[in-house]
Motif scaffolding. Structure first.
Motif: not given
Length: 299
Positions: A221-235
């Motif tokens: 869950r945290l591996v994913n979040d650390l890597a996808t911060w920019d995408r999560d902000r956009r989405w």
């Protein structure tokens, strides 16, 4: 002589990598047939060919000892998890619609037929039929059904967190967020994989397998979040970096979660070496994958 041995080792290593990639290629072709057969479920953009390839590669490298038939259901279970996530996060605007989606998925996991207007349910019904044909499902089907319930409940919980935050409510703390890690849909896939491809030793130790899988899931869950911060902000998706004072807090938490998962895997390995290796390779592969790219296509 040493140079000859080195070349031989490199040839063997490359051949093994090629074999695993061929296993993934067969899985990718099956997933692409799934995408083509369900155009009303898998939207162009996020569900692209690279997503199918990335799923198949991740599963092939996690379980390279399996054959394509054994991994077919696992790959499709991952695809269902992505489709569920997309439906909940990006195609469900009202709480009543979310409740209906979750009720339908849980009912289908319990063996009820899918409604004709429920493409996600029809896909899950296909997974259920494939799993139900496996002899081990008679005794372990309840574990999978519970994993489906947990996954759906976790995605619904996160949806409500985001909806409440838009109305001014505080976001959950990092501990509550990690306790909801079933929204990543890893354990539900792993349970399906072990029912289909696990041996009797694994089937006799399912409680320990699920506990170890949950530990790996929290780390991922945290591996994913650390890597996808920019995408999560956009989405507009929830991300652990929104819940901590700074990135170092999340990174320290991840270090502790990896240590705990590794401890559980070391305890599991003497009794279930292949399943422990599967989870270890899953954690390592995904950590490496996210260093440079994402599973999702461009929305």
């Amino acid at each position: 002589m040493a140079a000859v041995e080195t070349a031989t080792d490199e040839l063997r290593e490359a051949a093994e990598h090629g074999r695993i990639c061929a296993l993934a290629a067969q899985g990718q072709r099956d997933l692409q047939r799934c995408l083509a057969a369900h155009p009303d479920l898998f939207a162009d953009g996020p569900f692209d060919g690279a997503l199918a390839s990335s799923i198949a590669l991740a599963i092939a490298f996690s379980a390279p000892w399996c054959d394509p038939a054994e991994l077919r259901l696992t790959n499709r279970a991952v695809l269902w998890g992505f489709a569920l996530d997309w439906q909940v996060d990006h195609q469900t605007a009202a709480a009543a619609d979310l409740d209906l989606l979750v009720r339908r998925q849980v009912a289908i996991a319990d063996g009820r037929p899918a409604d004709v207007d429920d493409p996600l349910g029809r896909f899950l019904a296909g997974l259920h039929a494939d799993l139900a044909a496996v002899p081990a499902f008679a005794t372990l089907g309840g574990v999978w059904r519970e994993a489906v319930r947990r996954t759906c409940a976790a995605m619904r919980r996160e949806w409500h967190w985001r909806a409440a935050a838009r109305d001014g409510a505080p976001l959950p703390g990092l501990a509550d967020y990690l306790a909801n890690a079933d929204n990543l849909a890893c354990t539900v896939v792993n349970v399906a994989h072990w029912i289909r491809a696990g041996g009797s030793d694994a089937h006799d130790r399912f409680d320990r397998l699920v506990a170890a899988s949950d530990a790996v899931q929290r780390a991922l869950r945290l591996v994913n979040d650390l890597a996808t911060w920019d995408r999560d902000r956009r989405w507009g998706d929830l991300n652990a970096l929104l819940l901590a004072d700074d990135r170092s807090v999340v990174e320290r938490e991840l270090t502790g979660l990896v240590a705990r998962a590794t401890e559980l895997l070391d305890q599991l390995r003497p009794d279930c070496p292949r399943e422990a290796a599967y989870l270890t390779r899953q954690l390592g592969y995904t950590s490496g994958f996210y260093r440079s790219t994402d599973f999702w296509g461009v929305a």
